[in-house]
Write an enzyme that holds these catalytic residues in place. Structure first.
Site, PDB file in Angstrom:
ATOM      1  N   GLN D  41      69.640  87.712 -19.792  1.00  0.00           N
ATOM      2  CA  GLN D  41      68.869  88.787 -20.388  1.00  0.00           C
ATOM      3  C   GLN D  41      67.607  89.076 -19.576  1.00  0.00           C
ATOM      4  O   GLN D  41      67.210  88.314 -18.714  1.00  0.00           O
ATOM      5  CB  GLN D  41      68.479  88.419 -21.823  1.00  0.00           C
ATOM      6  CG  GLN D  41      67.824  87.050 -21.972  1.00  0.00           C
ATOM      7  CD  GLN D  41      68.062  86.445 -23.353  1.00  0.00           C
ATOM      8  OE1 GLN D  41      68.229  87.165 -24.329  1.00  0.00           O
ATOM      9  NE2 GLN D  41      68.076  85.127 -23.436  1.00  0.00           N
ATOM     10  N   GLU D  96      61.649  79.982 -27.807  1.00  0.00           N
ATOM     11  CA  GLU D  96      60.180  79.910 -27.729  1.00  0.00           C
ATOM     12  C   GLU D  96      59.647  78.529 -28.084  1.00  0.00           C
ATOM     13  O   GLU D  96      58.453  78.285 -27.976  1.00  0.00           O
ATOM     14  CB  GLU D  96      59.524  80.934 -28.664  1.00  0.00           C
ATOM     15  CG  GLU D  96      59.817  82.379 -28.363  1.00  0.00           C
ATOM     16  CD  GLU D  96      60.806  82.950 -29.375  1.00  0.00           C
ATOM     17  OE1 GLU D  96      61.809  82.246 -29.672  1.00  0.00           O
ATOM     18  OE2 GLU D  96      60.573  84.060 -29.854  1.00  0.00           O
ATOM     19  N   ASP D 116      69.899  75.592 -26.247  1.00  0.00           N
ATOM     20  CA  ASP D 116      69.711  77.019 -25.914  1.00  0.00           C
ATOM     21  C   ASP D 116      70.414  77.277 -24.588  1.00  0.00           C
ATOM     22  O   ASP D 116      70.295  76.502 -23.641  1.00  0.00           O
ATOM     23  CB  ASP D 116      68.215  77.355 -25.814  1.00  0.00           C
ATOM     24  CG  ASP D 116      67.960  78.856 -25.792  1.00  0.00           C
ATOM     25  OD1 ASP D 116      67.224  79.354 -26.662  1.00  0.00           O
ATOM     26  OD2 ASP D 116      68.506  79.556 -24.900  1.00  0.00           O
ATOM     27  N   ASP D 166      68.815  80.109 -34.589  1.00  0.00           N
ATOM     28  CA  ASP D 166      67.724  81.014 -34.215  1.00  0.00           C
ATOM     29  C   ASP D 166      68.145  81.767 -32.950  1.00  0.00           C
ATOM     30  O   ASP D 166      67.523  81.639 -31.907  1.00  0.00           O
ATOM     31  CB  ASP D 166      66.463  80.160 -33.964  1.00  0.00           C
ATOM     32  CG  ASP D 166      65.242  81.007 -33.638  1.00  0.00           C
ATOM     33  OD1 ASP D 166      65.260  82.222 -33.933  1.00  0.00           O
ATOM     34  OD2 ASP D 166      64.287  80.451 -33.073  1.00  0.00           O
TER      35      ASP D 166
END
Lengths: 325, 325, 325, 325
Positions: D41, D96, D116, D166
């Site tokens: 991304q 984050e 992640d 998340d």
């Protein structure tokens, strides 16, 4: 306090128009006073604080109270004045009747035929924007028909001194793109223009950054494929958000002489012709005169180069390649 | 897929600039690569998809990669070419050094002095926009000082053939508005310009709808209060969002002849002068040549009228009335 | 193709509303179907693609087809249901008649008086937004007068069970700011509310970032200066662009018990009251029921803290300090 | 004067984000301080005047300085506090590190694993937004791996008390949509959650007008296909432009009791648990406490109805139908 009220309104409503995907203009919107759909397009009459009442078709500004005179004077008078004495004039499109209004100011004109495909849109303009037509509608020399301009021109035997094409850009014209092809220009040049005749066409955006990306240079190049003398020019019509392009094409027996003459037309002489031939004379002209003609025909070197180097020619079978750039 | 990524970026960041309270342009923003505040102004270097790297001061576009050549060629070369042989040139402002770059292309130039008040901004331009100066900085004929231009001109004994004023519009120039007054123009005309000398100044927005509302016609009228021959012109610099105005003022012994000559300059002759006097010749010119000069000096009738009818004159004691219109 | 047409319209017209100077919402605009100015304000009826027909006053969204039920159910029913049996109800403002519509659904109501200063605006709402009033206008229990609400309340001898203040925010209310002062609340608490009576007032934006910057916490604090029990709550009304604040104030003989009861009202019990007392029962409620009441009265810790710590109190002589924050 | 400078900046740069095609928010942009592309991304760190430093991925706000605490407190603490004593916690996504930061405040936690897929993005967050992680990175209980979360969960033998998802919304997650399917939820419910375990997932926009149009109700319905007790809730995160949805799913031996308990959790008791179990106690909570939990779990009647009536279930083979609504 009134000031403040204005401020509130300013923040509230906006008309946005994209010049490219990455470049837009925003105009404070006063109202959308008319909104309808014809068979061919959406027709809206809006009012912006900056440019007053404005005709919008399919989301695009067509002409605005504050500067429609710039567009229409620039579209009509160069072709008319560069012709010796235009008697018969054809308008393709021209729905606001403001092109006709300017044509009919020429005392030489005996007959002006306007062919627009969209009767509903034309009627809306007459009723909603009555000042646009300036009474053209009542002039006995004026004849309007709601038909396909291409078919009408193919079916008629009539020939013209000046042909003015005032229709949407090719990509938006749908089947109307045919009015921008080599085939159409060849046909007109041979069969519908009198000797010494002139065709002018609106040609889309004409600024340094979009003349080539849009259709200006391709229309120029396509006209060159059918005419010996083609002269591009461009005009700042503020409500359009960028300079706007036009092309003049001459059916000439002496191309070299003609081209020289067009770009070197003496300023005083041009003004004299206005005084003599156009109703209202110089006082009646707001934007265009001899010096302004030098202005709009004096294109930047880089745009003239783009026109000259353009080798894409639009034909009936190959209409789309032009947007691939 | 790359297409899609572009679309996301397009929606995300925008640079907006107001032309008036009711009319704005929006440009897709790629990045804000530099951001600082000098003593005088905020200086930012951004990149827009449409016009590339762009210098922004206090929120206003100063010059953009894609079309700074249009602004700088149009500011510098008409004054230089309409002078017989400019040897000494003064630049007021000119922080990007691109004005100097164009001046130094003229082989006749022996000395070019640039006085800009904002050293920090000038340094940012040199480092962040190195292509803008084109090596002007290394040219032995070039001399830059970071001072108040008015005071420097009052303190010097030097005189010039061409004076180029490339500073902010009066309203934004703060105390710099003095460089737009009758007093300044009188002083320059009498004491700092050589016989046959020419002053040119950028003059703010120059479109039909804002030439009078902003400062273009007032600068024109103020110049006329001090010079016998003043010629306005305007150029489409797309990244500015509207046509941009300039005024040329001639210290002439034969005003009538000069004015005639300026507007009737033969296209071929103009091109020949470019070829002879400017480094790179015609090939080196992207925007301006003889025909383009006709284009930018051929203002619309209505703007010329606004210039002629303007009777406000800017003086040191009355600088603000001009925005009351 | 229809898709495409939509896209064009989407790009064309927008309604923008500023939540702060740095935060705005933009809504695609279908039309501005009505536009007028009363003595007090500009009144427009527009249609946005997202929220349907919308009443806009002085550039600010008042209520939108898609979610006016959220605002009006949330304004009216908590106060009405937390009262044992409201018979007499006063509405201050309430121009769309939708507040009256919700009040009149309560079978206990015998008399509902609405006092709005702007008859023109009220008439526009009746004609342009007829669904908003739901026939309130014909209900024999309903009485509307077009007067200054403050003066009317001072002149009357009547007392009420529930008082609903549905007027502009203090800063925009002009002289109407008096309806947000300690003096007004004291007067109402002592003289116009029956024992056990409840006042509720819309209280401006109620999100974390603007509850304190706008008027929510100050209205809360001012109510606390006159009432023993004050309960703030906030509701997501999407067309307003941010959560919207309200405050309930109780004229109570047992404040502690009341406060506890309000925030711990059993969900089932709340629903039963709806079923019993409101026309249409639970089926007639779209947004509010027992669980939703817990939702809107369960404010974030930080907003409750801002309310508690707020020490500014609005008085007739000191109305403005509240915007100094 | 500083005021004025601010005004200029305000007009210059904007960050726009579309909530729908017809509804956008605009935020005054201070700078784009970081801009890079990972394998997965585009990652940007910007600063807006309204919400401060902000992480933007592929043009969408992920979390902002001013209100990331609202999102992260609301995502983490309800699940953690509704569990009796969570020792082992899994975080899917969470780039984050602020989700981890909140998890690690719970004294019961012995091990927190975060998986992640985008190491580059995680590193950018650590360096550019160091306050976001609050030192989570140094906590010996914390373990991060940069892998595909689905594969890691399938390969491990480990089981968890709380699983926190998340990650991006299904449509933007690309292959990550699998983490929103019935298959994934069945697997987790049976094999990776301990008895009494809880899964919570961010669930996209949760306002009245978009809960059903986006993915909130479908995620709810898909969770119901695998769990006996599923509780939806929604939170006003101002920088997201609309209420944001979440869903809690309980692996329960007594579903009825659990559901009742979740929605009727006593306010005081909830606060006591915060005091006892979370580092910093009540003083450390900015947004969430017992009453705020009632607020975010007290959804509007119409959204709860949309959740109940939703019958689309997302499966690996049928992931896309959900956007056809």
């Amino acid at each position: 306090e009134e000031e403040e009220e204005r401020a509130e309104e300013r923040d509230a409503f906006w008309f946005k128009e994209g010049l490219t995907e990455d470049f837009r203009v925003e105009l404070a919107l006063q109202n959308i006073s008319f909104d309808a759909r014809s068979t061919f397009q959406r027709v809206q009459v809006i009012e912006t604080t900056q440019f007053g009442r404005t005709l919008v078709m399919d989301g695009q500004t067509q002409s605005a109270e504050a500067d429609e005179h710039i567009y229409h004077e620039s579209l009509v008078h160069p072709a008319m004045l560069l012709h010796k004495s235009p008697k018969k004039v054809f308008i393709g499109g021209g729905g606001e009747f403001a092109t006709a209004r300017e044509v009919l100011r020429h005392s030489s004109v005996e007959r002006c035929v306007m062919i627009d495909i969209d009767e509903v849109a034309c009627d809306i303009c007459r009723k909603q924007l009555p000042e646009w037509n300036g009474g053209a509608y009542e002039d006995p020399r004026f004849h309007v028909k709601y038909k396909d301009a291409l078919r009408w021109l193919e079916d008629t035997e009539e020939t013209f001194d000046v042909i003015i094409m005032d229709i949407c850009d090719p990509i938006e014209a749908g089947p109307g793109y045919k009015l921008y092809t080599n085939e159409f220009y060849e046909y007109v040049q041979k069969h519908r223009l009198n000797e010494g005749g002139i065709l002018v066409t609106q040609s889309g955006p004409g600024a340094v950054y979009n003349a080539q990306k849009e259709c200006f240079t391709v229309i120029h190049s396509t006209l060159r494929s059918a005419f010996d003398v083609v002269v591009p020019y461009a005009v700042d019509v503020p409500s359009f958000g960028c300079n706007w392009g036009f092309n003049l094409a001459f059916k000439s027996s002496d191309p070299e002489a003609d081209k020289r003459d067009v770009l070197n037309r003496d300023v005083e002489e041009f003004n004299n012709e206005i005084e003599k031939r156009i109703k209202g004379g110089m006082d009646g002209m707001r934007f265009l005169d001899g010096l302004a003609w030098r202005g709009i025909s004096g294109l930047p070197k880089e745009i003239r180069q783009q026109c000259e180097e353009e080798d894409r020619v639009m034909t009936i079978d190959n209409p789309v390649f032009m947007f691939a750039s």
